[in-house]
Design a protein around this motif. Structure first.
Motif, short mmCIF file in Angstrom:
data_model
loop_
_atom_site.label_atom_id
_atom_site.label_comp_id
_atom_site.label_asym_id
_atom_site.label_seq_id
_atom_site.Cartn_x
_atom_site.Cartn_y
_atom_site.Cartn_z
N GLY A 36 3.84 3.78 -2.27
CA GLY A 36 3.74 4.63 -3.46
C GLY A 36 3.43 3.84 -4.72
N ALA A 37 4.13 2.76 -4.95
CA ALA A 37 3.92 1.98 -6.17
C ALA A 37 2.52 1.36 -6.17
N GLY A 44 9.24 -6.73 -12.72
CA GLY A 44 8.84 -5.36 -13.03
C GLY A 44 9.60 -4.72 -14.18
N LEU A 72 6.59 -6.23 -9.00
CA LEU A 72 7.13 -4.95 -9.46
C LEU A 72 8.65 -4.88 -9.32
N ASP A 131 13.81 -6.10 1.29
CA ASP A 131 13.28 -6.70 2.49
C ASP A 131 13.07 -8.20 2.32
N MET A 155 13.11 -7.37 -2.76
CA MET A 155 14.16 -6.46 -3.19
C MET A 155 15.09 -6.23 -2.01
N ASN A 176 -1.98 -5.50 2.96
CA ASN A 176 -0.75 -4.83 3.40
C ASN A 176 -0.44 -5.23 4.83
N ARG A 177 0.87 -5.20 5.15
CA ARG A 177 1.31 -5.50 6.52
C ARG A 177 0.64 -4.55 7.49
N THR A 178 0.64 -3.26 7.17
CA THR A 178 -0.07 -2.27 7.99
C THR A 178 -1.48 -2.13 7.42
N THR A 181 5.17 -4.52 -2.95
CA THR A 181 5.95 -4.18 -1.75
C THR A 181 7.43 -4.23 -2.11
N THR A 182 8.25 -3.85 -1.15
CA THR A 182 9.71 -3.95 -1.35
C THR A 182 10.23 -5.34 -0.99
N VAL A 183 9.33 -6.24 -0.57
CA VAL A 183 9.75 -7.60 -0.22
C VAL A 183 10.28 -8.29 -1.48
N ALA A 228 0.84 -1.21 0.00
CA ALA A 228 0.00 0.00 0.00
C ALA A 228 0.87 1.25 0.00
N LEU A 262 9.07 -0.99 -15.89
CA LEU A 262 10.16 -0.01 -15.86
C LEU A 262 10.38 0.58 -17.25
P1 NAP Z 1 7.16 2.11 -0.38
O1 NAP Z 1 6.30 3.29 -0.67
O2 NAP Z 1 8.29 2.25 0.58
O3 NAP Z 1 6.17 0.95 0.16
C1 NAP Z 1 6.71 -0.23 0.66
C2 NAP Z 1 5.62 -1.27 0.80
O4 NAP Z 1 6.25 -2.52 1.13
C3 NAP Z 1 4.62 -1.00 1.91
O5 NAP Z 1 3.36 -1.48 1.52
C4 NAP Z 1 5.19 -1.80 3.07
O6 NAP Z 1 4.25 -2.20 4.02
C5 NAP Z 1 5.68 -3.03 2.33
N1 NAP Z 1 6.69 -3.78 3.07
C6 NAP Z 1 7.97 -3.42 3.32
N2 NAP Z 1 8.60 -4.39 4.02
C7 NAP Z 1 7.70 -5.39 4.20
C8 NAP Z 1 7.75 -6.65 4.82
N3 NAP Z 1 8.89 -7.09 5.41
N4 NAP Z 1 6.65 -7.44 4.81
C9 NAP Z 1 5.53 -7.00 4.19
N5 NAP Z 1 5.40 -5.80 3.58
C10 NAP Z 1 6.49 -5.01 3.57
O7 NAP Z 1 7.81 1.50 -1.70
P2 NAP Z 1 7.30 1.72 -3.21
O8 NAP Z 1 7.85 2.97 -3.74
O9 NAP Z 1 5.82 1.51 -3.19
O10 NAP Z 1 8.04 0.52 -3.99
C11 NAP Z 1 7.61 -0.83 -3.83
C12 NAP Z 1 8.39 -1.70 -4.82
O11 NAP Z 1 7.97 -1.41 -6.15
C13 NAP Z 1 9.91 -1.46 -4.78
O12 NAP Z 1 10.55 -2.72 -4.80
C14 NAP Z 1 10.18 -0.70 -6.06
O13 NAP Z 1 11.47 -0.97 -6.59
C15 NAP Z 1 9.11 -1.28 -6.98
N6 NAP Z 1 8.77 -0.38 -8.10
C16 NAP Z 1 8.99 -0.85 -9.36
C17 NAP Z 1 8.67 -0.05 -10.45
C18 NAP Z 1 8.89 -0.58 -11.83
O14 NAP Z 1 8.90 0.22 -12.78
N7 NAP Z 1 9.05 -1.87 -12.01
C19 NAP Z 1 8.13 1.23 -10.25
C20 NAP Z 1 7.92 1.68 -8.95
C21 NAP Z 1 8.25 0.86 -7.87
P3 NAP Z 1 3.92 -1.24 5.31
O15 NAP Z 1 2.96 -0.22 4.81
O16 NAP Z 1 3.34 -2.18 6.30
O17 NAP Z 1 5.24 -0.66 5.75
#
Ligand code: NAP
Length: 285
Positions: free
Chosen positions: A131-132, A245, A222, A203, A201, A152-154, A197-199, A129, A249
């Motif tokens: 940014g992505a 992803g 992603l 995490d 990558m 989502n975890r939260t 999620t970043t799991v 939940a 990208l």
């Molecule tokens: P973000 O805003 O930091 O959000 C992180 C998300 O991951 C939150 O929902 C968080 O849950 C969850 N999370 C983190 N650690 C966790 C764990 N141990 N167990 C379960 N959930 C966990 O990151 P973002 O910008 O959305 O990016 C997410 C991923 O998308 C990244 O890997 C990024 O590289 C990828 N991405 C790829 C593209 C592409 O073009 N392919 C574009 C954008 C993003 P909580 O809310 O509970 O903390």
């Protein structure tokens, strides 16, 4: 004059965007470079202001400045406002800076390619939940998905995200905890299961239990570094169709490039240029 696009973020560890855009500039015969501008927060306003100058085509924006830059540009497109993130900036004929979001259309292009069908009418489950996930959920609902379940975890963030987009499209949307039985039940019905999620990558951990998925599901992660996350490996080991992803990208980069230059169809050039980095992020491409 060599013109510029600058990527604003901190830290900027990856060169994927630079490699794709520089290759596209060369292929299009445009004298321009894509520069990585790793800046502290207090330097971002000046960098955005500098981009008003004639030497600039636009900006890329990544974490943690997607919200900050939205406040600094002259206009934010409605879709980016809805999603809550500006990940690129272009300029209009009058030189005004326009913030837009290419993650949502980039995700749509990437996932539809992986599925081999449009998102319209599909049942989607999204883990995450952040940014992505905002771009993913918006893209699914606006493309006509039948239902979107966010896990989502939260839990509060999942519920807030569902609430934010409750009026987008005709489909239903709800937010639950990753450990809620409703999440596993939704996964068992899903046409497409997305890890946003970043799991996988940075995490460790698990988001989508592949054993509950249908045999004809698409698993879309992603994450693109590493190219095969534990989720994708588990899905493929079960014989499921799975994609990372990388196509998202490439698609979001090609969309941004077209907005800066007016030249579309650069996906192929970008795909070829970034291929070595997608295999090995430390490769010299
Ligand atoms: P973000 O805003 O930091 O959000 C992180 C998300 O991951 C939150 O929902 C968080 O849950 C969850 N999370 C983190 N650690 C966790 C764990 N141990 N167990 C379960 N959930 C966990 O990151 P973002 O910008 O959305 O990016 C997410 C991923 O998308 C990244 O890997 C990024 O590289 C990828 N991405 C790829 C593209 C592409 O073009 N392919 C574009 C954008 C993003 P909580 O809310 O509970 O903390």
């Amino acid at each position: 004059m060599t013109r510029r696009v600058g990527l604003l973020g901190k830290p900027l560890r990856r060169r994927h965007s630079k490699v794709m855009h520089d290759a596209a500039f060369r292929a299009a015969g445009i004298d321009a470079t894509y520069d990585l501008l790793e800046l502290d927060a207090d330097a971002v306003a000046a960098a955005v202001d500098a981009a008003r100058g004639p030497g600039w085509l636009g900006l890329g924006v990544t974490a943690p400045y997607k919200k900050l830059v939205a406040e600094l540009v002259d206009e934010v497109e409605p879709e980016a406002t809805r999603i809550g993130a500006v990940n690129n900036v272009t300029k209009d004929e009058a030189g005004r800076l326009i913030g837009f979001n290419s993650d949502a259309p980039g995700f749509r292009a990437g996932v539809e390619l992986a599925m081999g069908r449009p998102l319209a009418g599909t049942t989607v489950v999204v883990a995450g939940a952040g940014g992505a996930a905002h771009a993913v959920v918006y893209a699914c609902l606006s493309a006509g998905a039948r239902s979107v379940t966010i896990g989502n975890r939260t839990v509060a963030s999942a519920a807030a995200l569902a609430e934010r987009f409750a009026d987008v499209g005709e489909g239903s949307v709800r937010g639950v905890g990753l450990d809620d039985p409703a999440f596993a039940a939704a996964l068992a019905q899903a046409d497409v299961a997305v890890n946003a999620t970043t799991v996988g990558m940075v995490d460790p951990g698990a988001t989508i239990p592949v054993e509950v998925l249908r045999d004809d599901v698409i698993v879309f992660d992603l994450v693109y570094v590493p190219p095969e996350t534990p989720l994708l490996a588990a899905a493929r080991a079960r014989g499921l169709r799975a994609a990372n992803g990388s196509e998202m990208l490439i698609a979001q980069a090609a969309i941004a490039f077209e907005r800066w230059t007016g030249i579309g169809g650069m996906d192929g050039v970008m795909r070829e240029a970034v291929a070595p980095l997608l295999v090995d992020p430390t490769a010299i491409a």
